[in-house]
Design a protein around this motif. Structure first.
Motif, PDB file in Angstrom:
ATOM      1  N   ARG A 302       2.804  12.585  -1.311  1.00 25.17           N
ATOM      2  CA  ARG A 302       1.361  12.459  -1.538  1.00 25.17           C
ATOM      3  C   ARG A 302       0.652  11.900  -0.309  1.00 25.17           C
ATOM      4  N   ALA A 303       1.395  11.230   0.565  1.00 27.97           N
ATOM      5  CA  ALA A 303       0.818  10.688   1.803  1.00 27.97           C
ATOM      6  C   ALA A 303       0.963  11.640   2.977  1.00 27.97           C
ATOM      7  N   THR A 304       1.498  12.834   2.781  1.00 27.38           N
ATOM      8  CA  THR A 304       1.704  13.752   3.890  1.00 27.38           C
ATOM      9  C   THR A 304       0.386  14.056   4.588  1.00 27.38           C
ATOM     10  N   ARG A 305       0.436  14.135   5.919  1.00 30.18           N
ATOM     11  CA  ARG A 305      -0.735  14.316   6.794  1.00 30.18           C
ATOM     12  C   ARG A 305      -1.642  13.087   6.773  1.00 30.18           C
ATOM     13  N   GLY A 306      -1.172  11.988   6.169  1.00 32.10           N
ATOM     14  CA  GLY A 306      -1.978  10.780   6.107  1.00 32.10           C
ATOM     15  C   GLY A 306      -1.128   9.543   6.336  1.00 32.10           C
ATOM     16  N   VAL A 307      -1.404   8.497   5.577  1.00 28.52           N
ATOM     17  CA  VAL A 307      -0.796   7.183   5.809  1.00 28.52           C
ATOM     18  C   VAL A 307      -0.066   6.724   4.551  1.00 28.52           C
ATOM     19  N   LEU A 308       1.171   6.257   4.726  1.00 23.63           N
ATOM     20  CA  LEU A 308       1.935   5.592   3.671  1.00 23.63           C
ATOM     21  C   LEU A 308       2.022   4.119   4.046  1.00 23.63           C
ATOM     22  N   PHE A 309       1.390   3.260   3.261  1.00 21.37           N
ATOM     23  CA  PHE A 309       1.335   1.832   3.558  1.00 21.37           C
ATOM     24  C   PHE A 309       2.241   1.073   2.602  1.00 21.37           C
ATOM     25  N   LEU A 310       3.187   0.333   3.156  1.00 26.78           N
ATOM     26  CA  LEU A 310       4.089  -0.511   2.376  1.00 26.78           C
ATOM     27  C   LEU A 310       3.714  -1.963   2.636  1.00 26.78           C
ATOM     28  N   ASP A 311       2.924  -2.527   1.740  1.00 28.82           N
ATOM     29  CA  ASP A 311       2.529  -3.928   1.864  1.00 28.82           C
ATOM     30  C   ASP A 311       3.653  -4.803   1.336  1.00 28.82           C
ATOM     31  N   GLU A 312       3.878  -5.927   2.028  1.00 31.35           N
ATOM     32  CA  GLU A 312       5.000  -6.807   1.688  1.00 31.35           C
ATOM     33  C   GLU A 312       6.293  -5.997   1.655  1.00 31.35           C
ATOM     34  N   ALA A 313       6.580  -5.308   2.735  1.00 32.22           N
ATOM     35  CA  ALA A 313       7.715  -4.380   2.776  1.00 32.22           C
ATOM     36  C   ALA A 313       9.052  -5.028   2.417  1.00 32.22           C
ATOM     37  N   PRO A 314       9.362  -6.275   2.841  1.00 35.58           N
ATOM     38  CA  PRO A 314      10.657  -6.856   2.452  1.00 35.58           C
ATOM     39  C   PRO A 314      10.811  -7.089   0.958  1.00 35.58           C
ATOM     40  N   GLU A 315       9.706  -7.036   0.198  1.00 39.26           N
ATOM     41  CA  GLU A 315       9.811  -7.212  -1.253  1.00 39.26           C
ATOM     42  C   GLU A 315      10.293  -5.935  -1.941  1.00 39.26           C
ATOM     43  N   PHE A 316      10.261  -4.787  -1.241  1.00 41.69           N
ATOM     44  CA  PHE A 316      10.805  -3.552  -1.804  1.00 41.69           C
ATOM     45  C   PHE A 316      12.328  -3.654  -1.870  1.00 41.69           C
ATOM     46  N   SER A 317      12.909  -2.943  -2.804  1.00 39.14           N
ATOM     47  CA  SER A 317      14.363  -2.878  -2.875  1.00 39.14           C
ATOM     48  C   SER A 317      14.902  -2.236  -1.586  1.00 39.14           C
ATOM     49  N   GLN A 318      15.985  -2.793  -1.048  1.00 32.69           N
ATOM     50  CA  GLN A 318      16.536  -2.266   0.199  1.00 32.69           C
ATOM     51  C   GLN A 318      16.998  -0.823   0.032  1.00 32.69           C
ATOM     52  N   SER A 319      17.540  -0.482  -1.130  1.00 27.00           N
ATOM     53  CA  SER A 319      17.973   0.895  -1.343  1.00 27.00           C
ATOM     54  C   SER A 319      16.786   1.849  -1.363  1.00 27.00           C
TER      55      SER A 319
END
Length: 513
Positions: A302-319
């Motif tokens: 859904r972010a193709t040709r645009g921006v994918l923003f991961l705020d607080e990235a270390p809070e995401f699961s590592q997998s």
């Protein structure tokens, strides 16, 4: 009685294939069978079609009806085959003209009252029909605007099965019917999202603003590390605004993904780059794509040709974070199932934001950090080395002091419109340079092209990056990414080839953490 034939579209990912729908009225006990590898929702079409035909005033004969979906080896999913099955059955019963039915591609889901319900994925389905040589497509009324975005194909909108049968020559009188429409988002919210925040709202952090412009000019991925309140989210939200408008092909691709994700495309093609910001509790399927039944695109598509923003990235699961490695390299998301492989575009710019430690105060002048070195390492280690190595610009963002805030507030600030002009000029230079290649952005250029003799920079210019590679501060992948950023810095400066200062600047943007 004869065999009725028409066509429908089977979508697998963003790719579509024409499916021939054959209906045969045969001798035997009354029955309704669908063969040709249908899924559960498609197998249920027999009950929807028979009830819809009866309630629309064009009931099917009480005979044995067999519907074949060809090619039989192709998996078929969803309820968008209902309209094709119904008109093929009507043609087999000699209730409509078989020739008229055979030259039209039919897309739509039937309600029990005979009305057509809008379906997801109409835009990619009509695109696939046009590529396959179809000239006419029939869709539900609510999908007509979306289908009309595809050029060089005639779109016929119908509200129900009775209208479709009349269009195909059935001897029925028209009856007014209220078309089924989906709810639309409020216009006020849409206007606010289109306008977007302005880059002039950012006070101070001139280095971060410049890094944002470099990322936009070359399509580079960006990682920002800094304490809470440093402006990381504020900067990321302004990146889509400084990106150039999408061309027609890119806008169609973005619209197709949006349609397949269940977000109707209304009001024409949107030429502004999309912005996706998934929550850190998201699963791998919601990020990459998947789901039961019809395979849906994830946030990366859904972010193709645009921006994918991961705020607080270390809070995401590592997998979950490690699932980004393959899309970052290949530009597509691949979802494997037992009987099929779905592919979605994933040409996005990744912007990740992270605190320097769990409490967020490490390295700040006015905050006390109670985190141990072990906890700091463990926190940032969720961003694995291979993932971080794929990010071109790695930036340290600091809080602005009160004195710097007052000085910056008095100075003239760069606006989104001014930054976008600089980005457009830099991208125009890269397009001219890469005109004879399949690439258009510096971030897309492979290392082999960068190190090829006609494009290879002199040793005197790349010496800082060479030394970083020798000492192990850079991997070979990181070395190539430094050269890509150097070419972008040269494009922003309006020079033909990167100089030593551009290589040093690119190295500083990568090693600023």
């Amino acid at each position: 009685m004869s065999i009725g034939r028409t066509r429908a579209v089977s979508l697998l990912g963003l790719d579509g294939a024409l499916v021939e729908v054959e209906a045969d009225m045969g001798a035997g006990l009354p029955a309704f069978m669908i063969i040709g590898l249908p899924d559960t929702s498609l197998g249920e079409a027999r009950d929807r079609v028979r009830a819809a035909a009866t309630n629309a005033g064009c009931g099917l004969p009480t005979r044995k009806l067999t519907v074949n979906l060809s090619p039989a080896s192709l998996p078929k999913q969803g309820s968008s085959f209902d309209l094709a099955i119904a008109v093929a059955a009507l043609a087999a019963a000699d209730l409509v003209e078989a020739e008229s039915v055979g030259r039209v591609v039919h897309i739509g889901e039937l309600g029990l009252d005979g009305r057509l319900r809008p379906v997801d994925g109409v835009l990619p389905a009509v695109l696939a029909a046009r590529r396959a040589g179809a000239e006419i497509v029939m869709v539900p009324t609510d999908n007509a605007d979306e289908a009309s975005l595809v050029p060089d194909i005639r779109v016929v909108a119908v509200a129900g099965l009775r209208d479709a049968a009349i269009w195909h020559g059935a001897a029925l009188s028209p009856e007014p019917v209220e078309a089924i429409v989906r709810a639309r988002p409020g216009s006020a919210g849409e206007a606010e999202s289109v306008a977007g925040p302005d880059l002039a709202d950012v006070v101070g952090n001139s280095d971060a603003v410049q890094a944002l412009i470099v990322a936009a000019a070359g399509g580079h991925h960006l990682l920002m590390v800094g304490p809470p309140g440093a402006g990381k989210t504020m900067l990321a939200a302004r990146l889509p605004g400084i990106l150039p408008d999408l061309d027609v092909d890119a806008a169609l691709e973005v619209g197709s993904v949006r349609s397949l994700a269940g977000r109707p495309v209304t009001g024409g093609l949107d030429h502004r780059p999309p912005f996706e910001s998934p929550h850190h509790t998201c699963s791998a399927a919601s990020l990459i794509g998947g789901g039961s039944g019809v395979i849906r695109p994830g946030a990366v598509s859904r972010a193709t040709r645009g921006v994918l923003f991961l705020d607080e990235a270390p809070e995401f699961s590592q997998s979950v974070l490690d699932c980004l490695r393959q899309p970052l390299e290949s530009g597509e998301a691949v979802v494997h199932r037992s009987r099929a492989v779905a592919r979605f575009p994933a040409r996005f710019q990744l912007v990740a934001a992270a605190n320097p430690c769990p409490c967020g105060q490490y390295g700040t002048r006015d905050g006390d950090c109670d985190c141990t070195p072990y906890h700091r390492r463990r926190y940032l280690a969720k961003l694995s080395g291979p993932l971080v190595d794929r990010i071109d610009i790695q930036l340290r963002v600091a809080r602005i002091s009160s004195a710097a805030f007052r000085l910056a507030d008095q100075a003239e600030r760069l606006t989104t419109a001014q930054a976008r002009r600089s980005v457009e000029e830099a991208r125009a230079r890269s397009r001219r340079r890469l005109a004879s290649t399949p690439w258009r952005l510096n971030s897309e250029v492979p290392g082999t092209w960068l190190r090829d003799r006609p494009n290879r920079l002199p040793v005197a210019e790349t010496l800082p990056a060479d030394r970083a590679l020798e000492t192990g501060a850079l991997t070979m992948r990181g070395y190539d990414r430094v050269l890509r950023v150097a070419w972008t810095l040269a494009d922003l400066d309006g020079v033909e080839r990167p100089e030593r200062r551009h290589v040093v600047g690119a190295l500083g943007l990568r090693r600023s953490m």
